[in-house]
Design an enzyme around this catalytic site. Structure first.
Site, short mmCIF file in Angstrom:
data_model
loop_
_atom_site.label_atom_id
_atom_site.label_comp_id
_atom_site.label_asym_id
_atom_site.label_seq_id
_atom_site.Cartn_x
_atom_site.Cartn_y
_atom_site.Cartn_z
N GLY A 1 16.69 -5.03 4.26
CA GLY A 1 16.34 -4.93 2.83
C GLY A 1 15.81 -6.21 2.20
N SER A 2 15.26 -7.12 3.01
CA SER A 2 14.75 -8.36 2.39
C SER A 2 13.51 -8.07 1.54
CB SER A 2 14.48 -9.43 3.45
OG SER A 2 13.35 -9.10 4.21
N MET B 1 12.35 3.32 8.42
CA MET B 1 11.94 3.59 9.80
C MET B 1 11.92 5.08 10.13
SD MET B 1 11.04 0.78 10.62
CE MET B 1 11.24 -0.98 10.72
N ARG B 2 11.33 5.84 9.23
CA ARG B 2 11.28 7.30 9.42
C ARG B 2 9.93 7.74 8.90
NH1 ARG B 2 14.90 11.39 9.81
NH2 ARG B 2 16.43 9.81 10.30
N HIS C 1 3.68 -3.30 6.42
CA HIS C 1 3.72 -3.30 7.88
C HIS C 1 3.50 -4.74 8.37
CE1 HIS C 1 3.43 -1.65 11.88
NE2 HIS C 1 2.39 -2.44 12.07
N ASP D 1 -0.55 7.90 4.12
CA ASP D 1 -1.11 9.25 4.26
C ASP D 1 -0.29 9.98 5.32
OD1 ASP D 1 -1.94 8.22 6.65
OD2 ASP D 1 -4.08 8.22 6.17
C1 GAR Z 1 9.66 -5.70 7.69
O1 GAR Z 1 9.15 -6.67 8.55
C2 GAR Z 1 8.67 -4.57 7.52
O2 GAR Z 1 7.34 -4.99 7.51
C3 GAR Z 1 8.96 -3.76 8.75
O3 GAR Z 1 10.36 -3.75 8.85
C4 GAR Z 1 10.86 -4.98 8.32
C5 GAR Z 1 11.92 -4.65 7.30
O4 GAR Z 1 12.57 -5.82 6.90
N1 GAR Z 1 8.43 -2.43 8.66
C6 GAR Z 1 7.91 -1.79 9.70
O5 GAR Z 1 7.88 -2.25 10.81
C7 GAR Z 1 7.38 -0.41 9.38
N2 GAR Z 1 6.53 0.04 10.44
P1 GAR Z 1 13.46 -5.80 5.60
O6 GAR Z 1 14.46 -4.65 5.77
O7 GAR Z 1 14.15 -7.14 5.62
O8 GAR Z 1 12.57 -5.62 4.41
#
Ligand code: GAR
Length: 197
Positions: free
Chosen positions: A9-10, A87-88, A106, A138
């Site tokens: 959740g950063s 992640m879904r 991303h 999308d």
């Molecule tokens: C982040 O690096 C985000 O870009 C990635 O997950 C991490 C979540 O970090 N998202 C993906 O890879 C989506 N395909 P966070 O929970 O600290 O925000």
């Protein structure tokens, strides 16, 4: 807006702190997670935000999960959904109901390295420059129109951790910028291209 997350959740934290600025133009009204132990969800609860845990096991099957999610979003009149490490794959009902109103972050320069472990993919490929992308969502995976991108140089001594850390710092600046542009009405979607007014 609503933030959807599955883990740390950063990015949610960066968005939440940006939303507190008097000139941000938006606020977070809901945080949703598919993981009840997600640190980001617990943090949102601590702050006192409205939170919802959608149990993927109980709401088995994508349509039930989507139906419940849309209900929660509509109940709070959400204008924008931000996927911050969610992640879904979002179900059709959500994507269609909120077309042009879902942003995802991303950790790569799309269309390179979509899907999971984007930073590892970049290192394994040997690119000299990677980064992060904010894009509209999308029906595909990481395929929607690109709003903003930020390059991050890949250094010779980088490993997955060090590269991920620098990309994450860039994410924390990029995502709030994109959200502000959205709420200021400055994103103009023309086919696949997003024009910034
Ligand atoms: C982040 O690096 C985000 O870009 C990635 O997950 C991490 C979540 O970090 N998202 C993906 O890879 C989506 N395909 P966070 O929970 O600290 O925000």
């Amino acid at each position: 807006m609503a933030v959807l997350l599955s883990g740390r959740g950063s990015n949610f934290n960066a968005l939440y702190h940006d939303s507190l600025a008097s000139d941000s133009g938006y606020r977070v009204v809901l945080v949703v997670s598919d993981n009840k132990a997600a640190p980001g969800l617990l943090r949102a609860r601590e702050i006192g935000l409205d939170t919802v845990f959608l149990d993927p096991e109980l709401l088995s099957g994508c349509p039930a999960f989507s139906r419940q999610l849309v209900k929660e979003l509509q109940f709070r009149n959400v204008d924008l959904i931000c996927l911050a490490g969610f992640m879904r794959i979002l179900g059709r009902q959500v994507v269609d109901t909120y077309a042009g109103r879902i942003l995802n972050i991303h950790p790569a320069l799309l269309p390179a390295f979509p899907g999971l472990n984007a930073q590892r993919q970049a290192l394994e490929y040997g690119v000299k420059c990677s980064g992060c992308t904010v894009h509209f969502v999308d029906r595909g995976m990481d395929t929607g129109p690109i709003v903003l991108q930020q390059c991050v140089e890949v250094l010779d001594h980088d490993n997955e951790d060090s590269l991920s850390r620098r990309i994450l710092e860039a994410e924390h600046r990029l995502f709030p910028r994109a959200v502000r542009l959205f709420f200021a009405g400055n994103l103009c979607l023309e086919g696949r291209r997003v024009r910034i007014k």
